[in-house]
Design an enzyme around this catalytic site. Structure first.
Site, PDB file in Angstrom:
ATOM      1  N   SER A  24       0.825  -1.209   0.000  1.00 13.71           N
ATOM      2  CA  SER A  24       0.000   0.000   0.000  1.00 13.71           C
ATOM      3  C   SER A  24       0.857   1.256   0.000  1.00 13.71           C
ATOM      4  O   SER A  24       0.573   2.222  -0.721  1.00 13.71           O
ATOM      5  CB  SER A  24      -0.925  -0.005   1.217  1.00 13.71           C
ATOM      6  OG  SER A  24      -1.798  -1.111   1.184  1.00 13.71           O
ATOM      7  N   ARG A 125     -14.357  -5.764 -10.481  1.00 18.69           N
ATOM      8  CA  ARG A 125     -14.270  -4.995  -9.235  1.00 18.69           C
ATOM      9  C   ARG A 125     -14.825  -3.596  -9.505  1.00 18.69           C
ATOM     10  O   ARG A 125     -14.305  -2.860 -10.337  1.00 18.69           O
ATOM     11  CB  ARG A 125     -12.827  -4.929  -8.731  1.00 18.69           C
ATOM     12  CG  ARG A 125     -12.262  -6.300  -8.390  1.00 18.69           C
ATOM     13  CD  ARG A 125     -10.811  -6.231  -7.954  1.00 18.69           C
ATOM     14  NE  ARG A 125     -10.652  -5.572  -6.658  1.00 18.69           N
ATOM     15  CZ  ARG A 125      -9.478  -5.407  -6.060  1.00 18.69           C
ATOM     16  NH1 ARG A 125      -8.360  -5.840  -6.652  1.00 18.69           N
ATOM     17  NH2 ARG A 125      -9.402  -4.809  -4.890  1.00 18.69           N
ATOM     18  N   GLN A 172     -10.111   3.273  -1.147  1.00 16.69           N
ATOM     19  CA  GLN A 172      -9.195   3.635  -2.230  1.00 16.69           C
ATOM     20  C   GLN A 172      -9.788   4.686  -3.157  1.00 16.69           C
ATOM     21  O   GLN A 172      -9.043   5.453  -3.780  1.00 16.69           O
ATOM     22  CB  GLN A 172      -8.795   2.393  -3.024  1.00 16.69           C
ATOM     23  CG  GLN A 172      -7.863   1.461  -2.264  1.00 16.69           C
ATOM     24  CD  GLN A 172      -7.464   0.241  -3.079  1.00 16.69           C
ATOM     25  OE1 GLN A 172      -7.871   0.082  -4.231  1.00 16.69           O
ATOM     26  NE2 GLN A 172      -6.673  -0.629  -2.479  1.00 16.69           N
ATOM     27  N   ASP A 314      -8.384  -6.630   5.630  1.00 18.10           N
ATOM     28  CA  ASP A 314      -7.391  -7.614   5.183  1.00 18.10           C
ATOM     29  C   ASP A 314      -6.920  -8.501   6.326  1.00 18.10           C
ATOM     30  O   ASP A 314      -6.833  -9.728   6.184  1.00 18.10           O
ATOM     31  CB  ASP A 314      -6.200  -6.910   4.532  1.00 18.10           C
ATOM     32  CG  ASP A 314      -6.538  -6.334   3.165  1.00 18.10           C
ATOM     33  OD1 ASP A 314      -7.586  -6.708   2.605  1.00 18.10           O
ATOM     34  OD2 ASP A 314      -5.764  -5.504   2.660  1.00 18.10           O
TER      35      ASP A 314
END
Length: 428
Positions: A24, A125, A172, A314
């Site tokens: 990231s 996505r 995001q 996550d």
């Protein structure tokens, strides 16, 4: 023919893991450095598929950089302005969500035709919330296959003022706007609609922007105030922290079958929200010790937990595996609906594979409940080409049965050396 990796039962784990750089942080740092004034040396850059996609895209966009032989350091000649190209081009970003989304926003500030696409999963996505927000600023964006999903044709045009963004599916989208907005021609406010998921990733983005000279004010994460016509400035050197999400697998291994494991490269001063995973392990019973540049975990009896994991989706996957080794009751992970739009539909995938090893699992729309197995079952784990499923289920080898991972190289997306490092601390 699919590649298989069978892990024999691991009796004990003990040792130190030097974490590779955060995915990231690596991809954010590359984009910020590329647009900053001056030369930036990124240290401890992750070498993985996702990072290589970003590097390849920046190269096509005219950014000059020099990688070290091991690809862990990168010197970037920043251009001191938004990304621009002289001709139409196509960028392929694989299944890297942050690379594709952040470049979609960044490239709305130039006026050439650019196609941004990815692999089969990326094309499933959703990106509609980000596109809708950019269109509020007059960006010209067209869906090339189906509405709300990549691939996209970008034709620039972003200009107008305040915009509203729905961040209920992914933080995001907001990260992409925040990094782009200071380079736009106007001051603006970004209004957040609905619940902001994965808020710690926004804190990470803001901290990194500050390191590159841009400070963003906000009102309780509901309104962000952005000064336009700004310029990112190189900090000279930027150290990429070790990946806190990837640290979770080794800390969990110690909690289950330690020994003691120390992960270095990330610690109490980290800008990554996923360091809070260690606090969750402590709440489940593990013994955690903190340093400025390390986290250490020692085994202890582990109890079940009922917890909202919206901020840490996550590492919630790692908790699902830890739940298999608790001594009492059911572990419930709540508010994880955005698992469904990750590298695969992780709610379905995790429930399916957890049942294979003997767990009793209830899959809800936004939650997962896991009761530990009375007896672990030998299983072949489908990874769905999802790196985190592969790494999570490798920890089932900490039981008394072997586990077989299908397509183990899917971990190359973010952590190519995972199985090598796990083996290095394992006694079988």
């Amino acid at each position: 023919m699919q590649e298989l990796l069978t892990l024999q039962p691991i009796v004990r784990v003990n040792g130190t893991i030097h974490l590779p750089g955060s995915k990231s942080i690596s991809n954010r740092a590359l984009l910020l450095a590329a647009q900053a004034l001056g030369k930036t040396c990124l240290i401890n850059l992750l070498d993985s598929y996702d990072v290589r996609y970003m590097l390849d895209a920046l190269h096509k966009l005219g950014i000059n950089y020099c990688l070290s032989i091991d690809r862990r350091s990168c010197e970037i000649d920043g251009i001191g302005r938004p990304l621009r190209v002289d001709t139409a081009l196509e960028l392929y970003l694989g299944n890297s969500g942050i690379a594709l989304r952040s470049l979609v926003a960044a490239l709305c500030l130039q006026n050439k035709n650019i196609i941004i696409t990815g692999d089969k999963r990326m094309k499933n996505r959703p990106i509609g919330h980000l596109v809708d927000a950019l269109r509020q600023g007059s960006a010209q964006i067209h869906y090339l296959e189906k509405d709300n999903y990549p691939p996209l044709l970008l034709q620039g045009g972003f200009y107008n003022g305040d915009i509203t963004i729905d961040c209920s599916l992914s933080s995001q989208f907001l990260t992409s706007l925040l990094m782009m907005a200071p380079l736009a021609s106007q001051d603006r406010c970004i209004f957040v609609k609905g619940r902001l998921v994965s808020k710690p990733y926004i804190d990470m983005t803001l901290a990194m922007m500050k390191s590159f000279g841009i400070v963003v004010q906000h009102d309780q994460y509901k309104i962000f105030y952005i000064k336009g016509k700004s310029q990112y400035r190189s900090p000279g050197h930027y150290l990429v922290e070790g990946d806190a999400t990837n640290a979770s697998y080794f800390l969990a291994a110690a909690a289950i079958r330690g020994g003691t494991v120390r992960v270095t490269g990330v610690g109490s001063n980290s800008i990554q929200g996923d360091i809070r995973f260690a606090d969750i392990l402590a709440n489940m019973g593990a013994i955690i010790r903190w340093g400025v540049n390390y986290i250490e975990c020692t085994r202890n009896s582990l109890c079940s937990i009922d917890i909202d994991m919206n901020a840490l989706p996550d590492t919630a996957m790692t908790i699902a595996i830890v739940a298999l080794f608790t001594y009492n009751g059911v572990t419930t992970l709540r508010n994880i609906y955005n698992w469904r739009i990750k590298e695969t539909n992780r709610l379905v995938a995790m429930a399916t594979e957890l049942r294979k090893v003997g767990a009793i699992v209830v899959e809800g729309k936004e939650y997962l409940s896991i009761k530990p197995p009375n007896m672990f079952k030998i299983a072949k784990i489908n990874t769905y080409d999802d790196h985190r499923i592969a790494m999570c289920f490798a920890l089932v080898a900490l039981s008394n049965v072997s586990i077989t991972i299908v397509n183990p190289k899917c971990t190359y997306k973010t952590f190519p050396d995972f199985f090598k490092l796990l083996k290095g601390i394992s006694i079988t």
